[in-house]
Design a protein around this motif. Structure first.
Motif, short mmCIF file in Angstrom:
data_model
loop_
_atom_site.label_atom_id
_atom_site.label_comp_id
_atom_site.label_asym_id
_atom_site.label_seq_id
_atom_site.Cartn_x
_atom_site.Cartn_y
_atom_site.Cartn_z
N LEU A 170 -17.87 -22.65 36.58
CA LEU A 170 -17.24 -23.39 37.66
C LEU A 170 -17.68 -24.73 37.79
N ARG A 171 -16.94 -25.65 38.46
CA ARG A 171 -17.57 -27.01 38.61
C ARG A 171 -17.51 -27.49 39.87
N LEU A 172 -18.52 -27.68 40.39
CA LEU A 172 -19.14 -28.03 41.59
C LEU A 172 -18.96 -29.60 41.63
N SER A 173 -18.53 -30.14 43.06
CA SER A 173 -18.73 -31.56 43.41
C SER A 173 -19.32 -31.53 44.80
N CYS A 174 -19.95 -32.84 44.63
CA CYS A 174 -20.67 -33.45 46.02
C CYS A 174 -20.21 -34.89 46.17
N ALA A 175 -19.56 -34.83 47.18
CA ALA A 175 -18.86 -36.18 47.62
C ALA A 175 -19.64 -36.72 48.58
N ALA A 176 -19.95 -38.10 48.50
CA ALA A 176 -20.84 -38.77 49.41
C ALA A 176 -19.65 -39.85 50.20
N SER A 177 -19.95 -39.90 51.56
CA SER A 177 -18.91 -40.77 52.51
C SER A 177 -19.68 -41.45 53.62
N GLY A 178 -19.24 -42.42 54.05
CA GLY A 178 -19.76 -43.02 55.23
C GLY A 178 -20.20 -44.45 55.02
N ASN A 179 -21.12 -45.06 55.67
CA ASN A 179 -21.60 -46.25 55.54
C ASN A 179 -22.63 -46.39 54.28
N ILE A 180 -21.78 -46.47 53.06
CA ILE A 180 -22.47 -46.31 51.89
C ILE A 180 -22.60 -47.68 51.08
N LEU A 181 -23.67 -48.31 50.90
CA LEU A 181 -23.98 -49.51 49.97
C LEU A 181 -23.97 -48.98 48.73
N ARG A 182 -25.06 -48.14 48.43
CA ARG A 182 -25.25 -47.70 47.27
C ARG A 182 -25.74 -46.15 47.18
N VAL A 183 -25.35 -45.40 46.11
CA VAL A 183 -26.08 -44.16 46.14
C VAL A 183 -26.93 -44.12 44.76
N TYR A 184 -28.47 -44.09 45.13
CA TYR A 184 -28.99 -43.96 44.01
C TYR A 184 -29.08 -42.67 43.26
N ASP A 185 -30.29 -42.07 42.84
CA ASP A 185 -30.56 -40.71 42.08
C ASP A 185 -29.89 -39.47 43.01
N VAL A 201 -26.87 -20.59 46.82
CA VAL A 201 -26.17 -21.58 47.55
C VAL A 201 -26.74 -22.75 46.76
N TYR A 202 -25.71 -23.59 46.26
CA TYR A 202 -26.00 -24.92 45.65
C TYR A 202 -25.81 -25.97 46.42
N LEU A 203 -26.82 -26.92 46.47
CA LEU A 203 -27.22 -28.09 47.44
C LEU A 203 -27.27 -29.15 46.55
N CYS A 204 -26.81 -30.64 47.10
CA CYS A 204 -26.89 -31.74 46.74
C CYS A 204 -27.60 -32.55 47.48
N ASN A 205 -28.57 -33.29 46.78
CA ASN A 205 -29.43 -34.36 47.50
C ASN A 205 -29.35 -35.51 47.07
N ALA A 206 -29.29 -36.68 47.68
CA ALA A 206 -29.15 -38.02 47.35
C ALA A 206 -29.85 -39.17 48.05
N GLY A 207 -30.52 -40.13 47.34
CA GLY A 207 -30.67 -41.10 48.17
C GLY A 207 -29.67 -42.35 48.25
N VAL A 208 -29.66 -42.76 49.57
CA VAL A 208 -28.33 -43.70 49.87
C VAL A 208 -28.98 -44.64 50.62
N ARG A 209 -28.44 -45.98 50.15
CA ARG A 209 -28.65 -47.24 50.86
C ARG A 209 -27.51 -47.63 51.86
N SER A 210 -27.88 -47.61 52.97
CA SER A 210 -26.81 -47.94 54.15
C SER A 210 -26.30 -49.35 54.19
N VAL A 211 -24.75 -49.52 54.31
CA VAL A 211 -24.27 -50.61 54.40
C VAL A 211 -24.42 -51.65 55.57
N VAL A 212 -25.07 -50.68 56.73
CA VAL A 212 -25.10 -51.28 57.87
C VAL A 212 -26.35 -52.09 58.03
#
Length: 121
Positions: free
Chosen positions: A18-33, A92-103
């Motif tokens: 299987l291939r899982l995807s995790c897409a980040a959306s919204g007010n994103i400036l940068r996605v870290y680890d 259940v597979y979950l993704c987790n990320a640190g995200v810097r807001s563009v706002v």
């Protein structure tokens, strides 16, 4: 606001992929680890794999050689390619990320809602 949305889960036989995807959306400036975790019924949430913003990857021992984590920064998406799946990979597979807001430039940690992976014959 930022959202992480996982997809790609399903029912697969042992040995399948299987291939899982995790897409980040919204007010994103940068996605870290970015990290993948999994949680089986009645069990604690376990870390599975990580990819840094420099593309370094790490894996838990039980998935090494079978799972591959990768990221597409242009799409703010991380993938988890899972091969040679075993019954014990069911979770259940979950993704987790640190995200810097563009706002406002603040960095927050976000979780997706999860996608079910069931390995069964």
């Amino acid at each position: 606001q930022v959202q992480l949305v996982e997809s790609g889960g399903g029912l697969v036989q042992p040995g399948g992929s299987l291939r899982l995807s995790c897409a980040a959306s919204g007010n994103i400036l940068r996605v870290y680890d970015i990290h993948w975790y999994r949680q089986a019924p009645g069990k604690q949430r376990d870390w599975v794999a990580s990819v840094t913003d420099g593309d370094s990857t790490t894996y838990r021992d039980s998935v090494k050689g079978r799972f591959t984590i990768s990221r597409d920064n242009a799409k703010n998406t991380v993938y988890l390619q899972m091969n040679s799946l075993k019954l014990e990979d069911t979770a259940v597979y979950l993704c987790n990320a640190g995200v810097r807001s563009v706002v406002d430039g603040a960095i927050f940690e976000y979780w997706g809602q999860g996608t079910q992976v069931t390995v069964s014959s």
